[in-house]
Design a protein around this motif. Sequence first.
Motif, PDB file in Angstrom:
ATOM      1  N   VAL A 178       0.853  -1.188   0.000  1.00 41.16           N
ATOM      2  CA  VAL A 178       0.000   0.000   0.000  1.00 41.16           C
ATOM      3  C   VAL A 178       0.887   1.236   0.000  1.00 41.16           C
ATOM      4  CG1 VAL A 178      -1.871   1.197   1.187  1.00 41.16           C
ATOM      5  CG2 VAL A 178      -1.643  -1.285   1.399  1.00 41.16           C
ATOM      6  N   CYS A 179       0.637   2.139  -0.949  1.00 43.86           N
ATOM      7  CA  CYS A 179       1.448   3.361  -1.011  1.00 43.86           C
ATOM      8  C   CYS A 179       1.149   4.241   0.198  1.00 43.86           C
ATOM      9  CB  CYS A 179       1.179   4.136  -2.294  1.00 43.86           C
ATOM     10  SG  CYS A 179       1.953   5.761  -2.284  1.00 43.86           S
ATOM     11  N   VAL A 180       2.197   4.539   0.970  1.00 43.71           N
ATOM     12  CA  VAL A 180       2.011   5.440   2.112  1.00 43.71           C
ATOM     13  C   VAL A 180       2.902   6.674   1.971  1.00 43.71           C
ATOM     14  CG1 VAL A 180       1.168   3.774   3.789  1.00 43.71           C
ATOM     15  CG2 VAL A 180       3.618   4.052   3.481  1.00 43.71           C
ATOM     16  N   ALA A 181       3.145   7.085   0.704  1.00 42.34           N
ATOM     17  CA  ALA A 181       3.824   8.365   0.477  1.00 42.34           C
ATOM     18  C   ALA A 181       2.773   9.467   0.592  1.00 42.34           C
ATOM     19  CB  ALA A 181       4.501   8.375  -0.886  1.00 42.34           C
ATOM     20  N   ALA A 182       3.244  10.699   0.642  1.00 43.82           N
ATOM     21  CA  ALA A 182       2.350  11.809   1.007  1.00 43.82           C
ATOM     22  C   ALA A 182       1.112  11.916   0.120  1.00 43.82           C
ATOM     23  CB  ALA A 182       3.121  13.114   0.969  1.00 43.82           C
ATOM     24  N   GLY A 183       1.291  11.707  -1.187  1.00 39.22           N
ATOM     25  CA  GLY A 183       0.152  11.859  -2.085  1.00 39.22           C
ATOM     26  C   GLY A 183      -0.994  10.937  -1.710  1.00 39.22           C
ATOM     27  N   CYS A 184      -0.684   9.658  -1.583  1.00 40.25           N
ATOM     28  CA  CYS A 184      -1.731   8.692  -1.270  1.00 40.25           C
ATOM     29  C   CYS A 184      -2.210   8.817   0.172  1.00 40.25           C
ATOM     30  CB  CYS A 184      -1.248   7.281  -1.553  1.00 40.25           C
ATOM     31  SG  CYS A 184      -1.106   6.967  -3.321  1.00 40.25           S
ATOM     32  N   LEU A 185      -1.287   9.182   1.080  1.00 38.41           N
ATOM     33  CA  LEU A 185      -1.716   9.365   2.471  1.00 38.41           C
ATOM     34  C   LEU A 185      -2.807  10.423   2.562  1.00 38.41           C
ATOM     35  CD1 LEU A 185       1.350   9.279   4.891  1.00 38.41           C
ATOM     36  CD2 LEU A 185      -0.535   7.660   4.704  1.00 38.41           C
ATOM     37  N   GLY A 236       6.734   3.189  -0.523  1.00 38.34           N
ATOM     38  CA  GLY A 236       6.808   4.553  -1.034  1.00 38.34           C
ATOM     39  C   GLY A 236       6.002   4.703  -2.313  1.00 38.34           C
ATOM     40  N   CYS A 237       6.122   5.860  -2.907  1.00 34.85           N
ATOM     41  CA  CYS A 237       5.301   6.250  -4.056  1.00 34.85           C
ATOM     42  C   CYS A 237       5.348   5.227  -5.199  1.00 34.85           C
ATOM     43  CB  CYS A 237       5.786   7.594  -4.560  1.00 34.85           C
ATOM     44  SG  CYS A 237       4.847   8.268  -5.914  1.00 34.85           S
ATOM     45  N   LEU A 238       4.188   4.808  -5.636  1.00 37.58           N
ATOM     46  CA  LEU A 238       4.097   3.867  -6.759  1.00 37.58           C
ATOM     47  C   LEU A 238       4.057   4.604  -8.091  1.00 37.58           C
ATOM     48  CD1 LEU A 238       1.701   1.372  -5.039  1.00 37.58           C
ATOM     49  CD2 LEU A 238       3.800   0.703  -6.178  1.00 37.58           C
ATOM     50  N   GLY A 239       4.056   5.906  -8.050  1.00 38.58           N
ATOM     51  CA  GLY A 239       4.210   6.689  -9.275  1.00 38.58           C
ATOM     52  C   GLY A 239       2.974   7.406  -9.751  1.00 38.58           C
ATOM     53  N   LEU A 240       1.863   6.694  -9.814  1.00 39.09           N
ATOM     54  CA  LEU A 240       0.662   7.285 -10.407  1.00 39.09           C
ATOM     55  C   LEU A 240      -0.160   7.978  -9.313  1.00 39.09           C
ATOM     56  CD1 LEU A 240      -0.555   7.512 -13.213  1.00 39.09           C
ATOM     57  CD2 LEU A 240      -1.851   5.442 -12.778  1.00 39.09           C
ATOM     58  N   CYS A 241       0.412   9.038  -8.761  1.00 45.35           N
ATOM     59  CA  CYS A 241      -0.178   9.657  -7.565  1.00 45.35           C
ATOM     60  C   CYS A 241      -1.601  10.147  -7.808  1.00 45.35           C
ATOM     61  CB  CYS A 241       0.670  10.817  -7.098  1.00 45.35           C
ATOM     62  SG  CYS A 241       2.413  10.466  -7.051  1.00 45.35           S
ATOM     63  N   THR A 242      -1.888  10.542  -9.021  1.00 43.86           N
ATOM     64  CA  THR A 242      -3.194  11.112  -9.310  1.00 43.86           C
ATOM     65  C   THR A 242      -4.312  10.093  -9.099  1.00 43.86           C
ATOM     66  OG1 THR A 242      -4.497  12.242 -10.971  1.00 43.86           O
ATOM     67  CG2 THR A 242      -3.026  10.547 -11.761  1.00 43.86           C
ATOM     68  N   PRO A 272      -5.651   6.276  -3.626  1.00 44.92           N
ATOM     69  CA  PRO A 272      -4.570   5.430  -3.095  1.00 44.92           C
ATOM     70  C   PRO A 272      -4.248   4.242  -4.010  1.00 44.92           C
ATOM     71  CG  PRO A 272      -6.294   5.821  -1.441  1.00 44.92           C
ATOM     72  CD  PRO A 272      -6.806   6.322  -2.724  1.00 44.92           C
ATOM     73  N   MET A 273      -2.936   4.042  -4.204  1.00 48.41           N
ATOM     74  CA  MET A 273      -2.484   2.958  -5.068  1.00 48.41           C
ATOM     75  C   MET A 273      -2.107   1.742  -4.191  1.00 48.41           C
ATOM     76  SD  MET A 273      -2.410   4.091  -8.261  1.00 48.41           S
ATOM     77  CE  MET A 273      -1.311   2.951  -9.065  1.00 48.41           C
ATOM     78  N   VAL A 274      -2.441   0.559  -4.725  1.00 45.99           N
ATOM     79  CA  VAL A 274      -2.095  -0.678  -4.028  1.00 45.99           C
ATOM     80  C   VAL A 274      -1.521  -1.643  -5.055  1.00 45.99           C
ATOM     81  CG1 VAL A 274      -3.055  -2.684  -2.829  1.00 45.99           C
ATOM     82  CG2 VAL A 274      -3.859  -0.395  -2.241  1.00 45.99           C
TER      83      VAL A 274
HETATM   84  S1  FES Z   1       2.018   9.060  -3.542  1.00 45.12           S
HETATM   85 FE1  FES Z   1       1.067   7.122  -3.835  1.00 45.12          FE
HETATM   86  S2  FES Z   1       1.484   6.767  -5.906  1.00 45.12           S
HETATM   87 FE2  FES Z   1       2.604   8.605  -5.570  1.00 45.12          FE
END
Ligand code: FES
Lengths: 168, 548
Positions: free
Chosen positions: B26-33, B63-69, B72-74
């Motif tokens: 599970v992406c827990v970088a700032a965007g998805c958080l 960390g970020c999976l890339g497609l922040c837009t 949440p990415m999994v």
């Molecule tokens: S912050 Fe989750 S994909 Fe970039």
Amino acid sequence: MEAKEAERVKVDEDRRWRLVNRTMRLHGHQPDALIETLHAVQESFGFLDLDSLKYVADSLHLPLSLVYGVATFYHFFTLKPPGEHTCVICLGTACYIAGSTNMLKAVEKEVGIKPGETTSDGKLSLLTARCMGSCGLAPAVVFDGAIHGKMSSTAVLQNIRRLLNHDD
Amino acid sequence: MTIEELQEIGKIEKEKQDGFKHRIHVCVAAGCLSCQSGQVKEALEKEVSRRGQESWTSVKGVGCLGLCTAGPMVAIEPDGILYQGVSVSDASDILEALGGPAVSRLDCSAHMPFFTKQKKIVLENCGKIDPESIEDYIAEGGYEGLYNALRIMTPTGVIEQISKGGLRGRGGAGFPTGLKWTAVSKTKSNIKFVVCNADEGDPGAFMDRSVLESDPHRVLEGMAIAGFAVGANYGFIYVRAEYPLAVKRVRTAIARAERLGVLGRNIFNTTFNFDITVRLGAGAFVCGEETALIASIEGRRGSPRPRPPFPSELGLWGYPTLINNVETFANVPPIIRKGGDWFAATGTDKSKGTKVFALAGRVNNTGLIEAPMGTKLREIVFDIGGGILEGRKFKAVQTGGPSGGCIPEQFLDMSMDYESLAKVGSIMGSGGLIVMDETSCMVDVAKFFIEFCMSESCGKCVPCRVGTVQIYNVLKRITEGKGKPTDIGLLEELCDLVKNTSLCGLGQTAPNPVLSTLNYFMDEYRAHIDDKVCPAGTCHFNHTEESQ
Ligand code: FES
Ligand SMILES: Cc1cc2nc3c(=O)[nH]c(=O)nc-3n(C[C@H](O)[C@H](O)[C@H](O)COP(=O)(O)O)c2cc1C
Ligand code: SF4
Ligand code: SF4
Ligand code: FES
């Protein structure tokens, strides 16, 4: 009852100063501790007032003018107490392209204050930022520390109304 | 610690992970958080235990999976399935589908060009490892580069590999990293410093933030290798205070690395000591400039000073100091592990390796991407980026932030490397890429950037402090429909002055967005001034409109 409350406030304040003092001690009270210490003050008290600037200047053996100069140079530091709630609208490039300027105008009109100001009842501070690193979700707005992505004027106004009405 | 011990840690971690039949990332970088990925992770964990399958299904934050837009990415490993827009209520369906076909309503094809056209060196661990686990980093070969440097190579040998790899600074100017390291290593001083510039001031860029949030150990390892190469024992990471999550992850990483002994005293049983301290920025763009950054770490106002002397001779507290960008350091461990030749095999003649871009603006796939140097701009915008939002028409790409320029459609087939970007009047910058469509007014864009520089000018020198205000006033009047025919000439003259007489890079590059829009979008300026119309429909001319 009142005395107890005053005691509680004092203890609370002592605890907050402890964080500030610890930061200075960690840096051996050297001049380069200044910015880190100001961060600690702002984290503890929400803003930098003149008394805390004086205290920091004394503790680090720096002239007050220098401390004041640093505190006013950096945008992150604020010398005014923040409102109960804060709304930070991102004006970074990605958010600007996504229309954050219009969002800001809508908020200014709704609450009647400009960025950097707090409503007269002390409920809301309006601030702007230059990118919070969530550009993938532009336009981004931070309400009370939590980032909200893909906002619109309507959504921002809704959030603000909710914040303002909640604690009546 | 010995190499065997290091490898053992990695092996145990790998075995532990391979023991799970299904691994949910599970992406827990700032965007998805910020779109509640934390709650999604909790829901998945709960669902796993509710079903009693903890022994063969793992859930971890990455960390970020890339497609922040699309967060949440999994990601589901080892199947390579990617889910987008996951919410708490999807947890049960995701677990149900493990081992079988993906949940179709959440499926985000991992084969789309967004993923397949990228090449990852800096981001190789992003979205793969748990940023708070040093073991996870070691399992991917982490700290082996540092071991090789300390135990097998000499400082000169390390610098040789960096030079051979052709690594250039990722902070903007593209200065050859090997040369910079050589300069610092040649200075005679018992005390030297290594500084990592994580100020990331370009508004609209989030590469450094993502690297620090997703793979912090890589930057620490790069700094330690640099310290060994130039003879420094102290490092500072100067991070923006606006990035609290990055600050927290870096602090955690430093503590773990010290506990394991890959930072601190006698690293890998050698005589080499290296300590890293985090310093917080406080919201001043100019502090990204290296001499201002030094002043800021010393606790002063961030005012630049003239160079030379360069920080490599006279830096922090007067000692020789090496300053590199986050992404520059992040490239170092793989170069040392795999060799300069390996690195130089990617990229163009003069720009080696890859570049991380923060793709944002009016494009479908906004997020964090990494592509080989020399990738065509068109591939980035239309293949990786998936084209313009709502099927609108491409107008320009802005690179380099307030120091860069706007690249119009005619250059879509250009190669993204330092020299080509400079040739069209922009710069690589730190990697912010903002796509604009026909709804963006280029005069307003120029005004936006000059307003930024105006408010960020430190005020030390006159051309920048006063000149940016003058340029802003002219642009403001043009966007209000009050422009005069002489304004174009006036702008050119002012830009020339500010560019050539300012003290530091901020002032010297502030006119770039204005110059590049003047160069490529003169018709829009003319429309505002002569016809009092804004072709993009952004600027509103209050009274003049009717009288036309
Ligand atoms: S912050 Fe989750 S994909 Fe970039
Ligand atoms: C106004 C200004 C802002 C800058 N901001 C940054 C920044 O945010 N991050 C960064 O790495 N470099 C920034 N730089 C470039 C640094 O001064 C320095 O060249 C760079 O950190 C060197 O690292 P590199 O060789 O690895 O690129 C900035 C320069 C100027 C003039
Ligand atoms: S001229 Fe302006 S910047 Fe210079 S010292 Fe006076 S107030 Fe400060
Ligand atoms: S160019 Fe601008 S930012 Fe740089 S020293 Fe001069 S006034 Fe300060
Ligand atoms: S520009 Fe608003 S978050 Fe980056």
